[in-house]
Scaffold this motif. Structure first.
Motif, PDB file in Angstrom:
ATOM      1  N   SER A 628       0.848  -1.194   0.009  1.00 22.70           N
ATOM      2  CA  SER A 628      -0.040   0.090  -0.086  1.00 22.70           C
ATOM      3  C   SER A 628       0.714   1.112  -0.251  1.00 22.70           C
ATOM      4  O   SER A 628       1.819   1.323   0.727  1.00 22.70           O
ATOM      5  CB  SER A 628      -0.870  -0.032   1.028  1.00 22.70           C
ATOM      6  OG  SER A 628      -0.449   0.249   2.513  1.00 22.70           O
ATOM      7  N   LEU A 629       0.667   2.264  -0.891  1.00 23.87           N
ATOM      8  CA  LEU A 629       1.081   3.497  -0.744  1.00 23.87           C
ATOM      9  C   LEU A 629       0.306   4.651  -0.468  1.00 23.87           C
ATOM     10  O   LEU A 629      -0.896   4.572  -1.111  1.00 23.87           O
ATOM     11  CB  LEU A 629       1.681   3.659  -2.391  1.00 23.87           C
ATOM     12  CG  LEU A 629       2.593   2.589  -2.535  1.00 23.87           C
ATOM     13  CD1 LEU A 629       3.005   2.946  -4.096  1.00 23.87           C
ATOM     14  CD2 LEU A 629       3.939   2.562  -2.087  1.00 23.87           C
ATOM     15  N   ASN A 630       0.658   5.677   0.357  1.00 25.03           N
ATOM     16  CA  ASN A 630      -0.296   6.666   0.924  1.00 25.03           C
ATOM     17  C   ASN A 630       0.628   7.888   0.864  1.00 25.03           C
ATOM     18  O   ASN A 630       1.724   8.060   1.188  1.00 25.03           O
ATOM     19  CB  ASN A 630      -0.787   6.214   2.171  1.00 25.03           C
ATOM     20  CG  ASN A 630      -1.568   7.412   2.955  1.00 25.03           C
ATOM     21  OD1 ASN A 630      -2.664   7.795   2.658  1.00 25.03           O
ATOM     22  ND2 ASN A 630      -0.856   8.213   3.946  1.00 25.03           N
ATOM     23  N   GLY A 631      -0.112   9.023   0.213  1.00 22.04           N
ATOM     24  CA  GLY A 631       0.492  10.149   0.294  1.00 22.04           C
ATOM     25  C   GLY A 631      -0.515  11.167   0.660  1.00 22.04           C
ATOM     26  O   GLY A 631      -1.757  10.968   0.407  1.00 22.04           O
ATOM     27  N   GLN A 632      -0.279  12.215   1.489  1.00 23.21           N
ATOM     28  CA  GLN A 632      -1.350  13.292   1.826  1.00 23.21           C
ATOM     29  C   GLN A 632      -0.405  14.616   1.992  1.00 23.21           C
ATOM     30  O   GLN A 632       0.665  14.844   2.533  1.00 23.21           O
ATOM     31  CB  GLN A 632      -1.698  12.908   3.294  1.00 23.21           C
ATOM     32  CG  GLN A 632      -2.614  13.751   3.943  1.00 23.21           C
ATOM     33  CD  GLN A 632      -2.880  13.212   5.496  1.00 23.21           C
ATOM     34  OE1 GLN A 632      -2.502  12.298   6.039  1.00 23.21           O
ATOM     35  NE2 GLN A 632      -4.101  14.153   5.896  1.00 23.21           N
ATOM     36  N   ALA A 633      -1.069  15.805   1.516  1.00 20.65           N
ATOM     37  CA  ALA A 633      -0.730  16.885   1.541  1.00 20.65           C
ATOM     38  C   ALA A 633      -1.811  17.782   2.153  1.00 20.65           C
ATOM     39  O   ALA A 633      -3.017  17.691   1.576  1.00 20.65           O
ATOM     40  CB  ALA A 633      -0.339  17.513   0.222  1.00 20.65           C
ATOM     41  N   ASP A 634      -1.656  18.934   2.995  1.00 22.08           N
ATOM     42  CA  ASP A 634      -2.609  19.717   3.489  1.00 22.08           C
ATOM     43  C   ASP A 634      -1.956  21.334   3.577  1.00 22.08           C
ATOM     44  O   ASP A 634      -0.669  21.440   3.687  1.00 22.08           O
ATOM     45  CB  ASP A 634      -3.010  19.231   5.149  1.00 22.08           C
ATOM     46  CG  ASP A 634      -3.498  18.018   4.981  1.00 22.08           C
ATOM     47  OD1 ASP A 634      -4.675  17.807   4.923  1.00 22.08           O
ATOM     48  OD2 ASP A 634      -2.766  16.931   5.474  1.00 22.08           O
ATOM     49  N   ASN A 683       2.894  14.104   4.205  1.00 22.38           N
ATOM     50  CA  ASN A 683       3.124  12.930   4.544  1.00 22.38           C
ATOM     51  C   ASN A 683       3.110  11.739   3.492  1.00 22.38           C
ATOM     52  O   ASN A 683       2.237  11.887   2.722  1.00 22.38           O
ATOM     53  CB  ASN A 683       2.034  12.554   5.630  1.00 22.38           C
ATOM     54  CG  ASN A 683       2.134  11.387   6.673  1.00 22.38           C
ATOM     55  OD1 ASN A 683       3.269  11.412   7.289  1.00 22.38           O
ATOM     56  ND2 ASN A 683       1.353  10.579   6.342  1.00 22.38           N
ATOM     57  N   GLY A 684       3.962  10.940   3.707  1.00 21.40           N
ATOM     58  CA  GLY A 684       4.143   9.585   2.811  1.00 21.40           C
ATOM     59  C   GLY A 684       4.322   8.323   3.582  1.00 21.40           C
ATOM     60  O   GLY A 684       5.039   8.368   4.460  1.00 21.40           O
ATOM     61  N   ASN A 685       3.355   7.374   3.184  1.00 21.69           N
ATOM     62  CA  ASN A 685       3.740   6.189   3.845  1.00 21.69           C
ATOM     63  C   ASN A 685       3.816   5.028   2.698  1.00 21.69           C
ATOM     64  O   ASN A 685       3.061   5.110   1.828  1.00 21.69           O
ATOM     65  CB  ASN A 685       2.542   5.704   4.920  1.00 21.69           C
ATOM     66  CG  ASN A 685       2.252   6.859   5.836  1.00 21.69           C
ATOM     67  OD1 ASN A 685       1.370   7.752   5.464  1.00 21.69           O
ATOM     68  ND2 ASN A 685       2.955   6.767   6.821  1.00 21.69           N
ATOM     69  N   ALA A 686       4.630   4.031   2.877  1.00 17.70           N
ATOM     70  CA  ALA A 686       4.540   2.696   2.121  1.00 17.70           C
ATOM     71  C   ALA A 686       4.640   1.513   3.110  1.00 17.70           C
ATOM     72  O   ALA A 686       5.299   1.545   3.917  1.00 17.70           O
ATOM     73  CB  ALA A 686       5.942   2.818   1.247  1.00 17.70           C
ATOM     74  N   PHE A 706       7.317  -1.053   7.111  1.00 19.17           N
ATOM     75  CA  PHE A 706       6.915   0.171   6.564  1.00 19.17           C
ATOM     76  C   PHE A 706       7.934   1.385   6.285  1.00 19.17           C
ATOM     77  O   PHE A 706       9.401   1.003   6.966  1.00 19.17           O
ATOM     78  CB  PHE A 706       5.755   0.788   7.423  1.00 19.17           C
ATOM     79  CG  PHE A 706       6.481   1.240   8.650  1.00 19.17           C
ATOM     80  CD1 PHE A 706       6.884   2.441   9.311  1.00 19.17           C
ATOM     81  CD2 PHE A 706       6.098   0.308   9.912  1.00 19.17           C
ATOM     82  CE1 PHE A 706       7.267   2.631  10.588  1.00 19.17           C
ATOM     83  CE2 PHE A 706       6.523   0.575  11.178  1.00 19.17           C
ATOM     84  CZ  PHE A 706       7.370   1.946  11.383  1.00 19.17           C
ATOM     85  N   ALA A 707       8.033   2.220   5.667  1.00 15.37           N
ATOM     86  CA  ALA A 707       8.513   3.356   5.528  1.00 15.37           C
ATOM     87  C   ALA A 707       8.092   4.752   5.474  1.00 15.37           C
ATOM     88  O   ALA A 707       6.828   4.763   4.607  1.00 15.37           O
ATOM     89  CB  ALA A 707       9.655   3.223   4.155  1.00 15.37           C
ATOM     90  N   ASP A 708       8.049   5.464   6.473  1.00 18.41           N
ATOM     91  CA  ASP A 708       7.410   6.719   6.597  1.00 18.41           C
ATOM     92  C   ASP A 708       7.980   8.178   6.445  1.00 18.41           C
ATOM     93  O   ASP A 708       9.412   8.186   6.517  1.00 18.41           O
ATOM     94  CB  ASP A 708       6.716   6.763   7.974  1.00 18.41           C
ATOM     95  CG  ASP A 708       5.596   5.804   8.321  1.00 18.41           C
ATOM     96  OD1 ASP A 708       5.120   5.030   7.350  1.00 18.41           O
ATOM     97  OD2 ASP A 708       5.166   5.441   9.359  1.00 18.41           O
ATOM     98  N   GLY A 709       7.415   9.004   5.717  1.00 16.10           N
ATOM     99  CA  GLY A 709       7.976  10.520   5.718  1.00 16.10           C
ATOM    100  C   GLY A 709       7.131  11.351   5.895  1.00 16.10           C
ATOM    101  O   GLY A 709       6.004  11.319   5.363  1.00 16.10           O
ATOM    102  N   GLY A 710       7.611  12.594   6.534  1.00 22.17           N
ATOM    103  CA  GLY A 710       6.519  13.700   6.567  1.00 22.17           C
ATOM    104  C   GLY A 710       7.102  14.756   7.581  1.00 22.17           C
ATOM    105  O   GLY A 710       7.887  14.467   8.407  1.00 22.17           O
TER     106      GLY A 710
END
Length: 768
Positions: A628-634, A683-686, A706-710
């Motif tokens: 799963s790949l997740n990306g978020q921007a606010d 924010n991003g998550n894999a 997992f690998a996270d960044g944000g």
């Protein structure tokens, strides 16, 4: 004549005599015919005399003879209640029936059983006919003993012994005890594959589920032999070769040997690989209802490529699915390779038989003991009395799974008996508890234990409506939220939600800043579905905010209150869009989730807007593994000369953001080192999800890497990847009875001085 009559009065009919009489081969009359003046039953202890009377073919006043005696004995033995029956003629025309009852089972128990659940064993024995109050049958006991031994053999316990003890009790009862010595499970010490030349033996052994003992086999049991496991492994081996072009692969023989002490097992598999074949051509035959170019677009097996049975099967399934979407529920696409051994090629012909076009007669729903039928039916996109559409049936199943009300949803489309063009759609659901008590927790050096609780009922009284209360007991955040959602406020699927909330932010409790923010709000939201996957939401809420300060409060809050005041009222309009094509809400493995939002205040006490976008994609790699790949921007900003209120800042860190860092701790900080959030967030998550060994393909219990960044950024800071925080780690997802448990251990990889680290984090009831 008198002597003959006297001997018949004392006649005893044993089972052998009963069989002889039943066959009609008696040599002479055992009982002279007489008129019955009375009937007496002797020997019954549990059986009512009336039961015996009901099986006798004679009543008082009627004549009794050999034929009726034979019939009576056969009937009484057939009941299974008796092990001996005698019929005698008493004085003055009295018919005497003397029976010896079979004993009744008083109890069934097991000793030495650890491999199986005793209650499940007792249930199996009850189905067999061996349980309390039932009549004892020695043959059934022997069958049960042999079956239990066989079950131990399937678990690899070849040294297991089973003996039974039958103890007589008072009132013609018995107790049964199964005495089991399970012994140790036999281990597979060696597996050999003889005849492999193209692939190494190690490569082939890696395809098998059976294996020799390893560091985790105590849990997986994969080092314990069973015939079923070996059969499955042989099919896996066959598929491995067929998918790589070896059409003539064959398993010549298998030998399974066990050592005399029944502790070690050796397996030898003899194979013939044959030659590798390529595809010379792919032909279509039969009734082609679809244009050939479109049909060929569904065929992934191409000319010149190495033959693959998996690719061919997938191609025929895609063709059948396309025909199913056109209403051909019984379509078949069969394939057969024509082998040319000289040139080592295979010509493939796909024969298409669409059958008759079908329509759906009835949609039948079972298993919903709580959820109302209408809640399930409104998710069905395949209507009754309409043409069959495989795509709509699949979509209906996906929508039911996304509800989150069911542990399992199965949909079958059997042909209606006696018809050639009708099917029923049978929907079977297995409900799960939808009322949950959720707990979230984390550990940190600052707050120690942080708790979040909520009570939610996602399917109130089976109506599909959602109501709940959330209480956050954190020392830093305290929240009470009441919400209610009707997903079908209108018949066409428009939803309506209400929410009332009270939130406080108390950093002064933990000496993180001497101030407090209190927020009270009330709002409503309407959701309008535009497609099967897309919904647009419109809403409005009114919100009151109070900021309490002291002389030691952070300067950014003092400046804000001095400029705009400690009290403010906001009227906020919201609009958002959600696209959800996931195959499951709680444990998705494929599909996509997208969410975009925009909120803006009316030009009143505070003037600002906030917007953001999130996208999560799920990709199945195999039936067991997925990513799963997740990306978020606010982004948030004030307007009319006002800044974004500090209490509307974004935060990052913790589960759902960057794991391994303390919750909401990243980003700008005041002079005391306290996080104050930012106006921008990235924010991003894999994640790589895999099954826990021994659980099979259980999607409710999964591990992940997992690998996270944000990070969050202040109004004057540029959004740069170099300023982001990163972490890697391992975790566990479990759909527990209390809710979705998510446990993670994160390791920050570029932490800076002043960052708050929190490696171990978990939540119960929170998703990704």
């Amino acid at each position: 004549m008198k002597d003959s009559r006297i001997s018949s009065k004392r006649l005893r009919l044993h089972p052998l005599a009963a069989v002889v009489m039943a066959l009609g081969v008696t040599g002479a009359h055992a009982i002279e015919p007489f008129v019955v003046r009375d009937i007496r039953v002797e020997g019954v202890q549990r059986t009512e005399p009336g039961t015996v009377f009901s099986y006798l073919p004679v009543k008082v006043g009627e004549q009794f003879d050999d034929a009726k005696a034979t019939k009576a004995i056969k009937a009484l033995y057939a009941t299974g209640f008796f092990k001996d029956v005698r019929i005698e003629q008493g004085d003055n025309g009295v018919l005497i029936v003397i029976v010896e009852e079979r004993p009744a089972i008083a109890s069934v128990d097991f000793t030495g059983v650890h491999e199986f659940d005793k209650d499940q064993l007792k249930k199996a024995l009850k189905d067999l006919g061996l349980s309390e109050t039932q009549i004892f049958d020695r043959s059934l006991l022997d069958r049960a003993e042999q079956e239990l031994k066989r079950q131990y053999l399937t678990r690899g316990k070849y040294a297991a012994t089973v003996t039974t003890t039958v103890t007589p009790l008072e009132r013609n009862r018995i107790s049964i005890v199964f005495n089991v010595d399970e012994g140790d499970a036999a281990k597979i010490r060696q597996i050999r594959i003889i005849g492999s030349k193209v692939f190494s033996e190690k490569e082939l052994l890696d395809q098998l589920n059976l294996t020799t003992p390893g560091w985790l086999t105590w849990y997986t049991k994969s080092d314990q032999y069973s015939k079923q496991k070996l059969t499955g492994d042989l099919e896996t081996l066959r598929s491995y070769y067929l998918n790589r072009g070896y059409l003539e692969f064959n398993v010549d023989s298998t030998q399974v040997s066990i050592t005399p002490d029944k502790k070690d097992i050796y397996i030898t598999i003899n194979i013939t690989e044959g030659q590798q074949y390529t595809v010379s051509e792919v032909k279509l035959a039969g009734t082609l209802l679809i244009e050939e170019p479109e049909l060929r677009s569904y065929i992934s097996l191409k000319e010149g490529a190495v033959y693959s049975a998996a690719e061919l099967t997938a191609s025929t399934k895609r063709i059948q699915a396309r025909l199913g979407a056109l209403g051909y529920a019984f379509a078949n696409a069969n394939s057969s390779p024509d082998i040319d051994r000289e040139h080592r090629t295979a010509a493939v012909t796909i024969f298409i038989d669409p059958g008759r076009r079908a329509y759906v007669r009835n949609i039948n729903i079972t298993g919903n003991t709580k959820t109302r039928d209408e809640v399930i039916r409104r998710e069905m996109r395949q209507p009754e009395e309409s043409w069959y559409d495989a795509d709509k049936i699949k979509l209906s199943k996906d929508r039911l799974e996304r509800l989150g009300y069911f542990k399992e949803v199965t949909v079958e489309t059997p042909q209606v008996a006696g018809t050639a063009d009708q099917v029923d759609v049978n929907v079977a659901v297995v409900e799960k508890p939808t009322g949950t008590f959720n707990i979230g927790a984390g550990f940190s050096s600052a707050e120690k234990l942080v708790l979040t609780t909520s009570v939610q009922q996602a399917n109130l009284f089976g109506s599909g409506e959602n109501v709940g209360i959330q209480v956050d007991t954190s020392s830093l955040y305290r929240t009470i939220v009441l919400n209610a959602t009707d997903p079908y406020f209108t018949d066409n699927g428009v939803s309506r939600s209400f929410e009332a909330y009270y939130r406080t932010f108390n950093p002064n409790i933990l000496s993180l800043g001497d101030y407090q923010v209190k927020t009270t709000g009330l709002g409503t939201t309407w959701g309008v579905p535009f497609t099967e996957y897309d919904t647009v939401f419109f809403g409005a809420r009114i919100e009151n905010t109070q900021v309490d300060l002291t002389s030691t409060s952070p300067q950014v809050y003092i400046d804000y209150v001095n400029q705009f005041g400690a009290y403010s009222t906001s009227i906020i309009g919201t609009a958002s869009w959600t696209r959800d094509s996931r195959d499951s809400v709680l444990a998705p493995t494929r599909g996509q989730f997208q969410h975009a939002y925009f909120e803006v205040t009316a030009p009143y006490d505070v003037k600002y807007y906030r917007t953001g976008y999130q996208q999560t994609n799920y990709f199945p790699l195999t039936k067991d593994y997925s990513i799963s790949l997740n990306g978020q921007a606010d982004f948030g900003h004030g307007y009319g000369g006002d800044p974004l209120p500090v209490f509307k800042n974004f935060y990052a860190g913790g589960i759902g953001s960057v794991r391994g860092y303390d919750t909401s701790s990243l980003g700008p900080k005041d002079v005391n080192g306290d996080a104050i959030g930012g106006t921008k967030r990235l924010n991003g998550n894999a994640e790589f999800l895999f099954p826990i060994p021994g659980t099979g393909n259980d999607r409710s219990f999964r591990g992940f890497l997992f690998a996270d960044g944000g990070n969050v950024f202040g109004p004057s800071e540029k959004l740069t990847f170099s300023a982001m925080r990163y972490s890697v780690g391992i975790g566990l997802n479990w759909l527990s009875p209390l809710g979705a448990l998510r446990l993670s251990f994160g390791q920050p990889i570029n932490a800076k001085p002043g960052d708050n680290i929190q490696k171990l984090q978990f939540t119960i009831g929170s998703g990704f």
